[in-house]
Motif scaffolding. Structure first.
Motif, PDB file in Angstrom:
ATOM      1  N   PRO A   1       0.806  -1.222   0.000  1.00  0.00           N
ATOM      2  CA  PRO A   1       0.000   0.000   0.000  1.00  0.00           C
ATOM      3  C   PRO A   1       0.846   1.283   0.000  1.00  0.00           C
ATOM      4  O   PRO A   1       0.465   2.281  -0.591  1.00  0.00           O
ATOM      5  N   GLU A   2       2.002   1.251   0.642  1.00  0.00           N
ATOM      6  CA  GLU A   2       2.847   2.443   0.690  1.00  0.00           C
ATOM      7  C   GLU A   2       3.405   2.776  -0.695  1.00  0.00           C
ATOM      8  O   GLU A   2       3.471   3.939  -1.089  1.00  0.00           O
TER       9      GLU A   2
ATOM     10  N   ALA B   1       0.579   4.273  -2.647  1.00  0.00           N
ATOM     11  CA  ALA B   1       0.338   5.648  -2.203  1.00  0.00           C
ATOM     12  C   ALA B   1       1.394   6.590  -2.757  1.00  0.00           C
ATOM     13  O   ALA B   1       1.068   7.683  -3.243  1.00  0.00           O
ATOM     14  N   ARG B   2       2.652   6.207  -2.695  1.00  0.00           N
ATOM     15  CA  ARG B   2       3.730   7.049  -3.237  1.00  0.00           C
ATOM     16  C   ARG B   2       3.517   7.294  -4.730  1.00  0.00           C
ATOM     17  O   ARG B   2       3.667   8.424  -5.208  1.00  0.00           O
ATOM     18  N   ALA B   3       3.160   6.247  -5.454  1.00  0.00           N
ATOM     19  CA  ALA B   3       2.943   6.382  -6.901  1.00  0.00           C
ATOM     20  C   ALA B   3       1.775   7.329  -7.197  1.00  0.00           C
ATOM     21  O   ALA B   3       1.861   8.166  -8.099  1.00  0.00           O
TER      22      ALA B   3
ATOM     23  N   ALA C   1      -7.658   8.519  -0.653  1.00  0.00           N
ATOM     24  CA  ALA C   1      -8.884   7.904  -0.112  1.00  0.00           C
ATOM     25  C   ALA C   1      -9.724   7.305  -1.240  1.00  0.00           C
ATOM     26  O   ALA C   1     -10.296   6.221  -1.081  1.00  0.00           O
ATOM     27  N   ARG C   2      -9.791   8.010  -2.374  1.00  0.00           N
ATOM     28  CA  ARG C   2     -10.559   7.480  -3.517  1.00  0.00           C
ATOM     29  C   ARG C   2      -9.967   6.168  -4.028  1.00  0.00           C
ATOM     30  O   ARG C   2     -10.680   5.358  -4.609  1.00  0.00           O
ATOM     31  N   ARG C   3      -8.679   5.973  -3.825  1.00  0.00           N
ATOM     32  CA  ARG C   3      -8.011   4.743  -4.273  1.00  0.00           C
ATOM     33  C   ARG C   3      -7.911   3.712  -3.144  1.00  0.00           C
ATOM     34  O   ARG C   3      -7.175   2.736  -3.242  1.00  0.00           O
ATOM     35  N   ASP C   4      -8.654   3.951  -2.070  1.00  0.00           N
ATOM     36  CA  ASP C   4      -8.744   3.031  -0.931  1.00  0.00           C
ATOM     37  C   ASP C   4      -7.401   2.765  -0.248  1.00  0.00           C
ATOM     38  O   ASP C   4      -7.147   1.668   0.245  1.00  0.00           O
TER      39      ASP C   4
ATOM     40  N   VAL D   1      -1.442   4.689   6.225  1.00  0.00           N
ATOM     41  CA  VAL D   1      -0.439   4.647   5.152  1.00  0.00           C
ATOM     42  C   VAL D   1      -0.407   5.998   4.440  1.00  0.00           C
ATOM     43  O   VAL D   1       0.666   6.553   4.178  1.00  0.00           O
ATOM     44  N   ALA D   2      -1.579   6.535   4.155  1.00  0.00           N
ATOM     45  CA  ALA D   2      -1.653   7.840   3.492  1.00  0.00           C
ATOM     46  C   ALA D   2      -0.973   8.907   4.341  1.00  0.00           C
ATOM     47  O   ALA D   2      -0.185   9.711   3.829  1.00  0.00           O
TER      48      ALA D   2
END
Length: 191
Positions: free
Chosen positions: A26-27, A30-32, A53-56, A61-62
């Motif tokens: 997930p990290e 999120a970075r990507a 958040a839209r990408r769950d 992590v966010a």
């Protein structure tokens, strides 16, 4: 390996890169997402939080990824707000009121927004309004004065300028071109 028609490929695949690639963590995802968003245009932290958040992406992590991007200076709401105020005022002629609304919509906190809005003072705002009035009156020169006044008021109202300022500038511009005597209902328009 040849596949026969009608039979689906095995899941997960038995060979190739898909067989050895694990699900991205997930990290990394999120970075990507954040890098892709920032490479398209500057963004506020709140906008990036919404995109994650839209990408769950899980909230923790966010937060970790956004904190790291903030530490290294890739996310800077203060600079973003100053840049937005400068560009929107210069390019679109937005008033301080309209700029404040846009900053709030982009997730900028009130204190940061107030600091950024200090870059546009009353003289800057009046100068921008004066230019917008002149431009609108030039564009509507072939119309009746009443229509020109109404359209100019509407255009500047959409950009957040107060009616009193607009009334004075329109009256001044029309007087300069000799059309002020033709403008009915000035007291109605000043409201």
């Amino acid at each position: 390996a040849a596949r026969r028609r009608g039979r689906p490929a095995p899941e997960p695949p038995e060979d190739g890169t898909a067989a050895v690639d694990a699900e991205p963590d997930p990290e990394s995802v999120a970075r990507a997402i954040v890098l892709r968003q920032l490479s398209a245009a500057p963004r506020s932290r709140a906008q990036l939080e919404d995109a994650l958040a839209r990408r769950d992406v899980p909230e923790e992590v966010a937060a970790r990824v956004l904190d790291r991007f903030t530490e290294v200076g890739l996310i800077d709401d203060e600079e973003y707000a100053r840049m937005l105020v400068r560009s929107r005022h210069r390019d679109r002629g937005l008033s301080r009121r309209a700029l404040g609304t846009e900053l709030r919509r982009k997730g900028i906190d009130d204190e940061t927004a107030a600091a950024a809005l200090e870059e546009v003072d009353g003289d800057d705002e009046e100068h921008a309004a004066r230019e917008l009035v002149a431009k609108k009156l030039r564009a509507t020169a072939s119309l009746a004065t009443e229509v020109r006044v109404r359209r100019t008021y509407a255009a500047l109202a959409r950009k957040g300028y107060p009616p009193g300022l607009v009334a004075g500038l329109v009256r001044e511009a029309l007087a300069a071109e000799g059309a002020a005597d033709d403008a009915p209902g000035w007291s109605d328009a000043e409201g």
